[in-house]
Design an enzyme around this catalytic site. Sequence first.
Site, short mmCIF file in Angstrom:
data_model
loop_
_atom_site.label_atom_id
_atom_site.label_comp_id
_atom_site.label_asym_id
_atom_site.label_seq_id
_atom_site.Cartn_x
_atom_site.Cartn_y
_atom_site.Cartn_z
CG HIS A 87 -2.07 -0.99 1.05
ND1 HIS A 87 -3.33 -0.79 1.57
CD2 HIS A 87 -2.12 -2.20 0.44
CE1 HIS A 87 -4.11 -1.83 1.27
NE2 HIS A 87 -3.39 -2.70 0.60
CG ASP A 92 -3.69 -23.91 5.48
OD1 ASP A 92 -3.05 -23.79 6.53
OD2 ASP A 92 -3.30 -24.58 4.50
N PRO A 110 -5.99 -2.02 -5.86
CG PRO A 110 -4.59 -3.83 -6.33
CD PRO A 110 -4.63 -2.51 -5.67
C1 HEM Z 1 -4.68 -7.41 -6.86
C2 HEM Z 1 -3.90 -7.22 -5.81
C3 HEM Z 1 -4.36 -7.29 -4.40
C4 HEM Z 1 -5.61 -7.25 -3.85
C5 HEM Z 1 -6.95 -7.10 -4.56
C6 HEM Z 1 -5.47 -7.38 -2.43
C7 HEM Z 1 -6.50 -7.34 -1.54
C8 HEM Z 1 -6.39 -7.60 -0.18
C9 HEM Z 1 -7.49 -7.60 0.75
C10 HEM Z 1 -8.94 -7.27 0.40
C11 HEM Z 1 -6.99 -7.93 1.95
C12 HEM Z 1 -7.76 -8.08 3.27
C13 HEM Z 1 -7.94 -6.79 3.98
C14 HEM Z 1 -8.79 -6.93 5.22
O1 HEM Z 1 -9.80 -7.63 5.21
O2 HEM Z 1 -8.42 -6.35 6.25
C15 HEM Z 1 -5.58 -8.16 1.80
C16 HEM Z 1 -4.75 -8.54 2.80
C17 HEM Z 1 -3.38 -8.69 2.64
N1 HEM Z 1 -2.65 -8.34 1.52
FE1 HEM Z 1 -3.39 -8.00 -0.31
N2 HEM Z 1 -4.15 -7.51 -2.13
C18 HEM Z 1 -3.43 -7.46 -3.29
C19 HEM Z 1 -2.07 -7.51 -3.42
C20 HEM Z 1 -1.20 -7.62 -2.37
C21 HEM Z 1 0.24 -7.47 -2.47
C22 HEM Z 1 0.99 -7.12 -3.75
C23 HEM Z 1 0.74 -7.66 -1.23
C24 HEM Z 1 2.16 -7.58 -0.75
C25 HEM Z 1 3.23 -7.71 -1.52
C26 HEM Z 1 -0.37 -7.98 -0.35
C27 HEM Z 1 -0.28 -8.34 0.96
C28 HEM Z 1 -1.34 -8.60 1.78
C29 HEM Z 1 -1.22 -9.19 3.10
C30 HEM Z 1 0.05 -9.70 3.74
C31 HEM Z 1 -2.50 -9.22 3.65
C32 HEM Z 1 -2.89 -9.69 5.05
C33 HEM Z 1 -2.84 -8.50 5.99
C34 HEM Z 1 -3.14 -8.85 7.44
O3 HEM Z 1 -3.25 -10.01 7.81
O4 HEM Z 1 -3.26 -7.88 8.23
N3 HEM Z 1 -1.53 -7.90 -1.07
N4 HEM Z 1 -5.24 -7.93 0.49
#
Ligand code: HEM
Length: 323
Positions: free
Chosen positions: A66, A244, A157
């Site tokens: 982000h 998981d 995204p």
């Molecule tokens: C099309 C690309 C992506 C979409 C649509 C997306 C969407 C999301 C969403 C909706 C969540 C859950 C948020 C919540 O419910 O609080 C999430 C969590 C997460 N995203 Fe993505 N994400 C994308 C790409 C990425 C990328 C590029 C990374 C890092 C390199 C990333 C790392 C994470 C991680 C580690 C979590 C878990 C966070 C937590 O447990 O607090 N995401 N993402």
Amino acid sequence: MAMAAALMVAVAVLGLATGGQAQLQYGFYKGKCGAGDVEAAVQGVVRARFAREAPIVAYLLRMQFHECAVNGCDGGLLIDGPGTEKTAAPNLSVKGYDLIADVKAELERRCPGVVSCSDIQILATRDAVALAGGQAYPVRTGRRDGRQSRASDVVLPAPENTAAQSVAFFGKLGLSPFDTVLLLGAHTVGATHCGVIKNSRLYKSGGRAGATDPSLDPYYAFVYKTWVCPDTPASDNNVVFLDDQWSAVQVDNNYFKLLQRRRGVLAADQNLYSDGSTKWIVDLLANSDQFHLLFPQALIKLGEVGVLTGAQGEVRRFCNRFN
Ligand code: HEM
């Protein structure tokens, strides 16, 4: 002659490369923080935090995404106050700011005003990934902190993205389709909330009331609908692990194996497997050790998007406010 000499001095002092733009460097902070080793200090704080809260790896990975996807890796996400990036809807569930503040406090004690908040974000994520079983990787440093942070700049995204939309998003950042799939592999750790998947995956797929997304494994759909995310508003904040439960703090290729079994949690995850243009990449990463080697390369690229260097920006004293 005098002009040329002055230019040479400027190049040496500011670390400007011949193109006029300073470059990131390996070991940028070597010798700049007294006798201390900046990268070891960062690692010490991250290690202590990981030992008591392993999900910090998920918080930091998401934060790096982000951060870097919005006006580059300039620390803009860290700024507090009305209308800053942090206040934009997709960032409200970003966590880990306190870890960055802890590292900053430690480094300010050792060498005030030297280490940027944007470098701390990249170093801390790198260290957490290695602690969670990922491959250790070197990163270049020398980022400077930006002087602006606007919620209106935050475009990230959607969880329902098609593979083509995800690839296009990362393409604008200079990243390839292969990098896109690798980076979504960050969902090997961490969690989402039922509120994010209830409509698109469980109860209103394609906009049709009561419809479950046919691309979701029916057994998983049953488990989510029955126990994890029942169709009541009260379940919106329930947690769903993106990988998981047992490997939710383990950086490994299990995420890709889940996609092969239609067990991706977000539509954006599963769509990487449904779309022929990215399916082969998922298969490759699921069926080999390549993710271990290549995930760091994609994180390095993401971590160098739109960086400020040299005399640009500033080195903040406190990461959550401009100097
Ligand atoms: C099309 C690309 C992506 C979409 C649509 C997306 C969407 C999301 C969403 C909706 C969540 C859950 C948020 C919540 O419910 O609080 C999430 C969590 C997460 N995203 Fe993505 N994400 C994308 C790409 C990425 C990328 C590029 C990374 C890092 C390199 C990333 C790392 C994470 C991680 C580690 C979590 C878990 C966070 C937590 O447990 O607090 N995401 N993402």
